[in-house]
Design a protein around this motif. Structure first.
Motif: not given
Length: 440
Positions: A324-329, A347-352, A354-357
């Motif tokens: 939470r609060g991290a910046r992920i590239l 990648a789409l699922k992962l982006m979703d 990770i942002e949900a976390r």
């Protein structure tokens, strides 16, 4: 020899290809190179215009080959389906996705069949290439065409020949690939073989359209099940502190009895995540349970969730901070290396996820400058790829490698990123070893 057979043998026939995507457009170009006249049909007028202008429409397409085909005068594209009466043979290359309930969606096939039926004439050969469940050609396509009053085997001919396109594969071109062919009757099969004999290295005739449909499903189920196996092994070996890629590489030295498959962050693309469920759906109709296939699908669908947990663990262990609060590239948005296709991409699922976390996610992909609209993740559409620079890498809390494109500056990533979570073993393959690299 019939008139159609003679024209196919002499390559005097006109070929129609419906669907100018990752399957249809390369097939159209191969047919032109073989000497046929080809009309490509697509419902997207913008794509049609770009093809006719010789513009690149997909990352892996040979654009010079497209322009050369246009220069012969034997290739044109159109969005006008009323011209379907003209081709002697029509090849259907349209999508066959799943519904949200993971059931076959044949709406594109059915709509295309109705378009063909509107102008169907005696003597035409219709070939379905779209992957689907055994029986589709005769149970879905044939009744729509025969509603015209014309009969398969008497007035027109119907066949199935599964596509074997592998986007980004520089080793096996379409023309080098054997083509499986099944017909609604022997005449249809022989005509389809005659057509493809002029385009590909070899045809492989089978007894029926259902057998040909089953061949394609078997090929993709084989890959899905084996990828699920190595994904499960990765989870086990991670827990044991063993590098699964090292194990697979060593096991692959056995000259018999082992075939290497690579683990990853989940399945993507238009085939492997989807096609097995066409067979499980059809099997239920016959009261057959496909436990093995469904288990493989469950394992592969869980991999993005596993990757997020490993990313969170790496952040905690290496940097002492939460997700939470991290910046992920995120590096790589396409479903596989060196293509621009994001269909079913993990990648789409992962982006979703990770942002949900509670993390902030950006991405870099040299093949995907902008995320296109998708059915499952419409809210991600329009996001743009960012450049990779030492400053951007240093500002990210962690870099997550999802797609191992060639040409990505992995050395720069390892040198400047605080933490690299690698789901593809891309860093090790590039000879880059660092305490900041966390294999996943």
């Amino acid at each position: 020899m019939s008139n159609l057979a003679r024209r196919l043998a002499e390559r005097d026939a006109e070929i129609g290809v419906i669907g100018l995507g990752y399957v249809g457009l390369p097939l159209a170009l191969a047919a032109v190179r073989a000497g046929f006249r080809v009309t490509g049909f697509d419902i997207n007028p913008d794509r049609v215009a770009r093809i006719n202008a010789g513009e690149p429409v997909m990352a892996h397409l040979d654009t010079d080959g497209l322009r050369a085909a246009l220069a012969t005068g034997r290739l044109r594209a159109t969005a006008d389906m009323t011209g379907l009466s003209r081709p002697d043979a029509i090849l259907i290359c349209v999508p066959t996705p799943l519904t949200r309930q993971r059931e076959p969606d044949l709406s594109y096939v059915e709509a295309t069949a109705r378009d063909i039926a509107a102008t169907l004439r005696p003597g035409q050969l219709i070939v379905l290439e779209s992957t689907t469940w055994p029986g589709t050609t005769t149970e879905v396509l044939k009744p729509i065409l025969e509603a015209t009053g014309l009969r398969s085997g008497r007035d027109f001919h119907l066949a199935f020949s599964p596509e074997r396109e592998d986007p980004g594969n520089s080793r096996y071109a379409l023309a080098d690939m054997p083509k499986v062919v099944g017909g609604d009757g022997n005449i249809a099969r022989d005509l389809a073989c005659l057509l493809y004999d002029g385009i590909v290295a070899r045809t492989v005739p089978v007894s029926s359209t259902a057998a040909a449909e089953a061949v394609k499903l078997t090929e993709n189920i084989f890959r899905a099940v084996n990828i699920a196996l190595v994904n499960e092994l990765k989870v086990v070996y991670d827990a044991l502190g063993i590098d699964v890629w090292e194990v697979i590489e060593a096991a692959a030295t056995k000259p018999f009895g082992f075939m290497p498959f690579q683990p990853g962050p989940g399945l993507g693309g238009h085939c492997i995540p989807i096609d097995p469920f066409y067979l499980t759906w059809k099997a239920r109709e016959h009261d057959v349970v496909t436990r093995f296939i469904e288990l493989a699908g469950e394992i592969n669908r869980r991999m993005p969730h596993y990757v997020v947990e490993r990313l969170a663990l790496a952040l905690e262990r290496q940097l002492g901070r939460p997700l939470r609060g991290a910046r992920i590239l995120l590096v790589g948005m396409a479903y596989k290396r060196n293509v621009d296709d994001v269909r079913e991409s993990p990648a789409l699922k992962l982006m979703d996820l990770i942002e949900a976390r509670g993390a902030d996610v950006t991405f870099h992909d040299p093949f995907v400058p902008v995320i296109p609209p998708t059915r499952a993740f419409p809210h991600l559409a329009g996001r743009r790829s960012t450049d990779i620079s030492p400053q951007i890498l240093a500002s990210a809390t962690a870099v997550l490698i999802v797609t191992d494109h060639d040409g990505v500056a992995y050395e720069t990533i390892v040198r400047h990123a605080r933490l690299v979570v690698d789901t593809r073993n891309a860093c090790a393959r590039a000879g880059l070893a660092s305490e900041t690299v966390f294999k996943c």
